[in-house]
Design an enzyme around this catalytic site. Structure first.
Site, PDB file in Angstrom:
ATOM      1  N   ALA A 136       1.005  -1.032   0.067  1.00 22.12           N
ATOM      2  CA  ALA A 136      -0.060  -0.088  -0.041  1.00 22.12           C
ATOM      3  C   ALA A 136       0.985   1.375   0.025  1.00 22.12           C
ATOM      4  CB  ALA A 136      -0.929  -0.074   1.207  1.00 22.12           C
ATOM      5  N   SER A 138       1.504   4.431  -2.981  1.00 26.60           N
ATOM      6  CA  SER A 138       0.475   5.562  -3.815  1.00 26.60           C
ATOM      7  C   SER A 138      -0.728   5.178  -3.642  1.00 26.60           C
ATOM      8  CB  SER A 138       0.778   5.711  -5.121  1.00 26.60           C
ATOM      9  OG  SER A 138       2.349   6.320  -5.155  1.00 26.60           O
ATOM     10  N   GLU A 369       4.884  10.603  -2.233  1.00 26.95           N
ATOM     11  CA  GLU A 369       3.566  11.407  -2.276  1.00 26.95           C
ATOM     12  C   GLU A 369       2.986  11.144  -3.685  1.00 26.95           C
ATOM     13  OE1 GLU A 369       3.264  15.152  -0.487  1.00 26.95           O
ATOM     14  OE2 GLU A 369       5.134  14.692   0.990  1.00 26.95           O
ATOM     15  N   GLU A 373       3.294   8.059 -12.315  1.00 28.28           N
ATOM     16  CA  GLU A 373       2.121   7.192 -12.949  1.00 28.28           C
ATOM     17  C   GLU A 373       0.949   7.485 -12.275  1.00 28.28           C
ATOM     18  OE1 GLU A 373       6.043   6.324 -14.147  1.00 28.28           O
ATOM     19  OE2 GLU A 373       5.275   6.163 -12.130  1.00 28.28           O
TER      20      GLU A 373
END
Length: 391
Positions: A136, A138, A369, A373
């Protein structure tokens, strides 16, 4: 007058004074310490103390809780200055103002705000944003850390990774699953780092951004009172994370512009003095072309960041613009860093030369952050949703 956050205003003269003070401190104190920070992987204590005295640990926190109350535009303009030097300097106080602090500002109860924000603004308390896990990053929907209600407490079990400032944080904003699968079942808790069951792992050995520490966090039967659930109800964690990250992406974008400015300055200085075959390399057209491309990238990035920050403050765009700014500026500074190394030639590949260090430092901006993509996905989805709504 310049907006200084909801319910607060800072006089333009006062803000200019803050910027001038920070600019002088960065260039006269932090820049000369860059090699020491790189060698020791530490921010000198004197720099840390000075940053706290200048209010940098709470510039984006509300004035009623001891901060300076900067809005997104002021935050961006400040980040242009702090981004000029090693990213470790910004990282030292970035989580208090950004992704961790904004969770409490936007979703915390009044009691939680009064308990934590004044100490954070003073630099007495450092907060870490404990969201990322092995599955887990982005996309937090795969988050596995779980918090189970037990009487008047919650018991938290899980593991976090790549957590900035974990090694010297006082509190952790821990995201944990309290409901079903997906993004909707996530809550966030304030956890003291010294709570039994919390273990912070050794520092990660990163490619760049030395002085900015990240580490794993292990949570084993960590018991916290229900009053440490951020907000009034469960399952608001995803919304809290996304809102904090959106503003944080503007800040990171501005830091990229600040770094690009430093890289352009280093490149111009080198090109104006270094010689090949008795000719100053700045006289070579291909070197001039690289300088021109980098300056154009820099100006485009600055304009985009300031426009996006203005749109955030007036609430006309808090989704597409922050992601667009973060996407463009993080990719842009990579291009500028690459050209800077090329302009320096072999010297640019040697430790101790600023552009070599910034080349490594810049690479992370495209990842944390929200990767490039992910930013593309956010931008495209928002555009398509807007189009569908118009139909």
């Amino acid at each position: 007058m310049i907006a200084a956050g909801k319910g607060a205003w800072m006089d333009s003269g006062d803000f200019a004074s803050v910027l001038n003070t920070v600019r002088s401190f960065v260039r006269e104190v932090v820049v000369p310490a860059e090699d020491l920070i790189e060698e020791t992987d530490e921010i000198p204590e004197a720099i840390r103390r000075s940053a706290a005295e200048m209010g940098l640990f709470g510039y984006a926190l509300p004035q009623e809780y001891g901060g300076l109350g900067f809005g997104a535009l002021e935050d961006a303009r400040l980040a242009l200055e702090v981004g000029y030097t090693t990213p470790a300097f910004r990282s030292m106080f970035g989580t208090n103002n950004g992704i961790a602090g904004q969770v409490l500002v936007n979703f915390g109860t009044e009691r939680q705000k009064r308990e934590f924000l004044p100490r954070m603004a003073e630099g007495e308390c450092v907060a870490a944003f404990a969201l990322t896990e092995s599955e887990a990053g982005s996309d937090p929907s795969g988050l596995r850390t779980r918090a189970v209600a037990d009487g008047g407490d919650y018991v938290i079990n899980g593991q976090k990774r790549f957590i900035t400032n974990a090694n010297w944080s006082d509190i952790l904003l821990v995201f944990a699953r309290t409901g079903g699968p997906g993004a909707e079942g996530i809550s966030v808790f304030v956890v003291d780092t010294d709570t039994p069951g919390v273990t912070v792992g050794p520092r990660d050995k990163k490619m760049g951004q030395r002085g900015s520490t990240t580490a794993e966090i292990f949570l084993e039967d960590v018991r916290v009172p229900a009053s440490r659930l951020v907000g009034e109800v469960e399952n608001e964690g995803f919304a809290a994370a996304m809102r904090s990250l959106a503003k944080g992406r503007l800040h990171i974008a501005a830091c990229c512009v600040g770094m690009a400015q430093r890289l352009v300055d280093e490149s111009v200085s080198y090109a104006a003095t270094a010689k090949q075959g008795g000719t100053t390399i700045g006289d070579f057209q291909q070197v001039q072309a690289m300088l021109a491309e980098s300056q154009t990238d820099l100006l485009a990035g600055r304009a985009l960041v300031l426009a996006a920050a203005g749109a955030y403050d007036d609430d006309t765009d808090r989704r597409i613009a922050p992601s667009s700014a973060k996407l463009f500026c993080s990719e842009m500074v990579g291009r500028v860093a690459d050209r800077a190394v090329q302009i320096h030639g072999g010297s640019g590949y040697v430790h101790g030369v600023p552009v070599e260090r910034f080349y490594r430092d810049a690479r992370l901006y495209r990842i944390y952050e929200g990767t490039s993509e992910v930013q593309k996905t956010i931008i495209a989805r928002q555009l398509l949703r807007a189009a569908a709504a118009q139909r």
